[in-house]
Design an enzyme around this catalytic site. Structure first.
Site, short mmCIF file in Angstrom:
data_model
loop_
_atom_site.label_atom_id
_atom_site.label_comp_id
_atom_site.label_asym_id
_atom_site.label_seq_id
_atom_site.Cartn_x
_atom_site.Cartn_y
_atom_site.Cartn_z
N MET A 71 0.82 -1.21 0.00
CA MET A 71 0.00 0.00 0.00
C MET A 71 0.86 1.27 0.00
SD MET A 71 -1.62 -0.14 3.76
CE MET A 71 -2.78 1.08 3.22
N LEU A 87 -6.15 6.87 -1.08
CA LEU A 87 -6.71 5.74 -0.32
C LEU A 87 -8.25 5.80 -0.31
CD1 LEU A 87 -4.89 4.53 2.80
CD2 LEU A 87 -7.32 4.73 2.94
N LEU A 93 -10.90 -0.65 -1.74
CA LEU A 93 -10.61 -0.61 -0.30
C LEU A 93 -11.79 -0.03 0.46
CD1 LEU A 93 -8.14 -0.94 1.83
CD2 LEU A 93 -8.03 1.55 1.67
N TYR A 119 2.04 10.84 11.90
CA TYR A 119 3.29 10.60 11.18
C TYR A 119 4.41 11.48 11.75
CZ TYR A 119 1.30 7.36 7.84
OH TYR A 119 0.73 6.25 7.28
N SER A 126 6.39 7.49 7.00
CA SER A 126 6.37 6.03 7.08
C SER A 126 7.69 5.45 6.57
CB SER A 126 5.21 5.50 6.22
OG SER A 126 5.27 4.10 6.16
N ARG A 160 0.35 1.39 -3.81
CA ARG A 160 -1.03 1.70 -4.24
C ARG A 160 -1.39 3.16 -3.96
NH1 ARG A 160 -4.67 2.66 -6.32
NH2 ARG A 160 -6.69 1.66 -6.64
N TYR A 161 -0.84 3.71 -2.85
CA TYR A 161 -1.31 5.06 -2.46
C TYR A 161 -0.19 6.08 -2.25
CZ TYR A 161 -5.04 1.83 -1.23
OH TYR A 161 -5.96 0.82 -1.26
N CYS A 197 -8.97 -8.95 -0.69
CA CYS A 197 -9.34 -8.24 -1.93
C CYS A 197 -9.15 -6.74 -1.75
CB CYS A 197 -10.79 -8.56 -2.29
SG CYS A 197 -10.99 -10.31 -2.63
N HIS A 273 -4.34 -5.84 11.11
CA HIS A 273 -5.28 -4.78 10.71
C HIS A 273 -6.66 -5.42 10.52
CE1 HIS A 273 -7.01 -1.46 8.48
NE2 HIS A 273 -5.87 -0.79 8.45
N ASP A 350 7.76 -1.93 9.57
CA ASP A 350 7.13 -0.96 10.46
C ASP A 350 6.30 0.04 9.68
OD1 ASP A 350 7.76 -1.59 13.10
OD2 ASP A 350 9.83 -0.96 12.80
N GLU A 353 0.86 1.91 12.07
CA GLU A 353 0.09 1.08 13.02
C GLU A 353 0.95 0.35 14.05
OE1 GLU A 353 -2.07 0.16 9.74
OE2 GLU A 353 -3.09 1.96 10.36
N GLU A 357 0.24 3.42 16.65
CA GLU A 357 -0.91 2.83 17.35
C GLU A 357 -0.48 1.81 18.42
OE1 GLU A 357 -3.82 1.34 14.66
OE2 GLU A 357 -5.14 0.62 16.26
N CYS A 409 -14.77 -13.91 -4.45
CA CYS A 409 -15.54 -13.99 -3.20
C CYS A 409 -17.00 -14.29 -3.55
CB CYS A 409 -15.49 -12.67 -2.46
SG CYS A 409 -13.85 -12.23 -1.90
N CYS A 412 -18.82 -11.14 -4.32
CA CYS A 412 -18.17 -10.16 -5.20
C CYS A 412 -19.03 -9.84 -6.41
CB CYS A 412 -16.82 -10.69 -5.68
SG CYS A 412 -16.06 -9.65 -6.95
N CYS A 417 -12.54 -7.00 -10.50
CA CYS A 417 -12.00 -8.30 -10.04
C CYS A 417 -12.09 -9.32 -11.16
CB CYS A 417 -12.80 -8.83 -8.85
SG CYS A 417 -12.59 -7.90 -7.34
C1 LIG Z 1 -2.93 -6.20 5.91
C2 LIG Z 1 -3.00 -4.97 6.20
C3 LIG Z 1 -4.13 -4.07 5.95
C4 LIG Z 1 -5.47 -4.33 5.66
C5 LIG Z 1 -6.17 -5.66 5.49
C6 LIG Z 1 -6.11 -3.05 5.54
C7 LIG Z 1 -7.46 -2.89 5.27
C8 LIG Z 1 -8.11 -1.67 5.32
N1 LIG Z 1 -7.59 -0.42 5.66
C9 LIG Z 1 -8.55 0.54 5.59
C10 LIG Z 1 -8.39 1.92 5.84
C11 LIG Z 1 -7.19 2.58 6.13
N2 LIG Z 1 -5.95 2.00 6.27
C12 LIG Z 1 -5.01 2.97 6.54
C13 LIG Z 1 -3.66 2.82 6.75
C14 LIG Z 1 -3.01 1.59 6.73
N3 LIG Z 1 -3.58 0.35 6.48
C15 LIG Z 1 -2.62 -0.62 6.55
C16 LIG Z 1 -2.76 -1.99 6.34
C17 LIG Z 1 -3.97 -2.64 6.01
N4 LIG Z 1 -5.17 -2.09 5.74
C18 LIG Z 1 -1.38 0.05 6.87
C19 LIG Z 1 -0.06 -0.65 7.04
C20 LIG Z 1 -1.62 1.40 6.96
C21 LIG Z 1 -0.60 2.50 7.29
C22 LIG Z 1 0.36 2.81 6.19
C23 LIG Z 1 1.73 3.25 6.71
O1 LIG Z 1 1.85 4.01 7.64
O2 LIG Z 1 2.75 2.84 6.15
C24 LIG Z 1 -5.65 4.25 6.53
C25 LIG Z 1 -4.94 5.59 6.69
C26 LIG Z 1 -4.68 5.96 8.07
C27 LIG Z 1 -5.94 6.49 8.71
O3 LIG Z 1 -6.59 7.36 8.13
O4 LIG Z 1 -6.29 5.97 9.77
C28 LIG Z 1 -7.01 4.01 6.29
C29 LIG Z 1 -8.10 5.03 6.18
C30 LIG Z 1 -9.75 -0.14 5.22
C31 LIG Z 1 -11.09 0.58 5.04
C32 LIG Z 1 -9.48 -1.49 5.04
C33 LIG Z 1 -10.34 -2.61 4.64
C34 LIG Z 1 -11.33 -2.58 3.81
S1 FES Z 2 -14.18 -8.73 -3.80
FE1 FES Z 2 -13.14 -10.61 -3.54
S2 FES Z 2 -12.96 -11.30 -5.62
FE2 FES Z 2 -13.94 -9.38 -5.86
FE LIG Z 3 -5.68 -0.06 6.34
#
Ligand SMILES: C=CC1=C(C)c2cc3[nH]c(cc4nc(cc5[nH]c(cc1n2)c(C)c5CCC(=O)O)C(CCC(=O)O)=C4C)c(C)c3C=C
Ligand code: FES
Ligand SMILES: [Fe+2]
Length: 431
Positions: A71, A87, A93, A119, A126, A160-161, A197, A273, A350, A353, A357, A409, A412, A417
């Site tokens: 990501m 994101l 997502l 951050y 990060s 990705r972001y 996914c 996560h 690292d 999170e 967190e 899925c 889905c 996909c």
């Molecule tokens: C395996 C890891 C992760 C999954 C599964 C995942 C799903 C997921 N995340 C969001 C929304 C947010 N994620 C954010 C940050 C963030 N997410 C991950 C990992 C997974 N996310 C990481 C490692 C990070 C931090 C990146 C870094 O610091 O390097 C954020 C942004 C931070 C915030 O605003 O709190 C969001 C938003 C969803 C909705 C989701 C599943 C659908």
């Molecule tokens: S959401 Fe899982 S295959 Fe499309």
């Molecule tokens: Fe996330």
């Protein structure tokens, strides 16, 4: 399909004779940008002028591009706004439907100051880019020795972001001599050990999207033009023995800091996560695969300690998979269990999170010296060897993607996909 197969057969034969006459020079010369500016890119419409990169005089099928997908994260606090806006624009997502274009920017703008502070508190950005670049280049050095037949292996990072984004990675691939009429092999290697996914799926959709934009449709309208990059995918590796060993080593190092008489009573809290329940109920494989990693690590540790798998970092008001990591720590402390090791189990370096967190909010606020965190995998040599072993096995297999990746899925209904999976499956004919 039959036509494409026979065309690719002819091209492969042509490739071999062409290459032996073109080059007695090292294979490196073929992927270095030395062909740049000769109208070599398919984008420039002169693809057939350039020798393909699929076989050289030494018998190597390389070079092979090893693309680490993840990501990403903002490297500076100034990049937080762009990171969040990408994101929240990602419907894989955070599906906001027709309101995505309106709500995404609104939520990300509102969230930016809060996340910038987080951050800033972990040193201003990060570390994921630094770790991804290190892990991918170290892995490629090992692979060059382990798999000379696909060498040289060239590391790429596709986030990705955040920078380097998938688009930047793809452009670099083309500039380095892959595709553009010359073929060449690239492996999309997810850096999420467990498949979701919303994470790996979203990155694969992005590669598929940029492939179509940068290599896809030609004047003929053909979907898979001759001489484009052949892709294969490493989509998950939740119980790879090298991964399990790397986690176990870091847990053992932390357990060793407790007095011997307390050590076996320390509770291991594996933290991943979380996912929204809507994603879990759609049939996402991630919760089961995270559970598989945890169980494999516990088996490697001899089941000596009690453990739980808990979930962190939920965002927004909807229902998310629990129990939540922060609640769990508080409840165990209330119950008198103050020796806990937190283990980030779904991310390999690292990031906010772990550093904010877990370390700052959850462990810092609990104020108990018996609550600690196992180090993330980061530069672990055991982990980097595991990455090389996974990649080596994949390259030897000549399989474009796993059967598991082909199954959507149950809930889905995403066209992305569907099309992405069709595309990666189609690559089997080119391998
Ligand atoms: C395996 C890891 C992760 C999954 C599964 C995942 C799903 C997921 N995340 C969001 C929304 C947010 N994620 C954010 C940050 C963030 N997410 C991950 C990992 C997974 N996310 C990481 C490692 C990070 C931090 C990146 C870094 O610091 O390097 C954020 C942004 C931070 C915030 O605003 O709190 C969001 C938003 C969803 C909705 C989701 C599943 C659908
Ligand atoms: S959401 Fe899982 S295959 Fe499309
Ligand atoms: Fe996330």
């Amino acid at each position: 399909m039959a036509l494409r197969q026979s065309v690719s057969h002819i091209t492969k034969r042509a490739t071999q004779s062409q290459i032996t006459t073109v080059s007695a020079s090292p294979v490196f010369a073929l992927w270095k940008s030395d062909l740049k500016g000769n109208g070599v890119h398919q984008r420039n419409g002169m693809a057939t002028m350039v020798p393909p990169v699929t076989q050289d005089a030494t018998g190597s099928k390389g070079p092979t591009a090893m693309v680490f997908m993840n990501m990403g994260g903002p490297s500076t606090t100034d990049e937080v706004g762009d990171f969040l806006s990408r994101l929240f624009a990602d419907g894989d997502l955070i599906p906001l439907g027709r309101l995505q274009g309106y709500l995404g920017p609104l939520i990300s703008r509102r969230r930016t100051p809060k996340i910038q502070k987080q951050y800033a508190a972990i040193g201003g950005g990060s570390p994921i880019r630094k770790w991804s670049e290190y892990q991918s280049s170290e892995m490629c050095k090992l692979l060059d020795k382990m798999s000379p037949e696909t060498a040289p292996h060239k590391p790429y990072v596709a986030f990705r972001y955040a920078d380097p984004l998938t688009e930047e990675m793809y452009t670099k691939l083309l500039d380095d001599g892959f595709g553009g009429g010359r073929g060449g092999r690239a492996v999309a290697f997810t850096q999420y050990p467990q498949y979701s996914c919303s994470t790996t799926g979203s990155s694969l959709n992005d590669i598929w999207r940029w492939r179509n934009r940068l290599e896809g449709k030609r004047a003929t309208g053909e979907v898979v033009p001759e001489g484009s990059i052949t892709w294969s995918v490493i989509d998950r590796w939740p119980v790879h023995p090298g991964l399990v060993e790397a986690f176990a080593e870091n847990i053992e190092k932390t357990l060793a800091t407790y007095p011997a008489e307390k050590r076996d009573k320390v509770v291991l809290l594996f933290s991943a996560h979380s996912l929204p329940m809507s994603v879990v109920n759609r049939g996402d494989p991630y919760p089961a695969e995270v559970g598989a990693t945890v169980y494999a690590v516990m088996q490697r540790l001899g089941m000596k300690n009690p453990y739980r798998l808990v979930w962190q970092s939920q965002v927004g008001p909807s229902a998310w998979l629990g129990a939540q990591t922060s609640d769990t720590v508080q409840e165990y402390v209330k119950k008198g269990q103050t020796d806990l090791v937190l283990i980030p189990i779904a991310f390999t370096s690292d990031h906010i999170e772990t550093l904010y967190e877990l370390d700052h909010e959850i462990i810092g606020e609990a104020g108990q010296e018996g609550i600690k965190r196992a180090e993330s995998l980061n530069g672990s040599p055991t982990f980097i060897q595991a990455l090389a072993d996974i990649a080596h096995a994949h390259l030897k297999s000549d399989i474009a993607c796993s059967p598991q990746m082909m199954l959507r899925c149950p809930g889905c209904n995403s066209e992305r996909c569907l099309e992405q999976k069709k595309f990666f499956a189609s690559q089997q004919q080119q391998l």
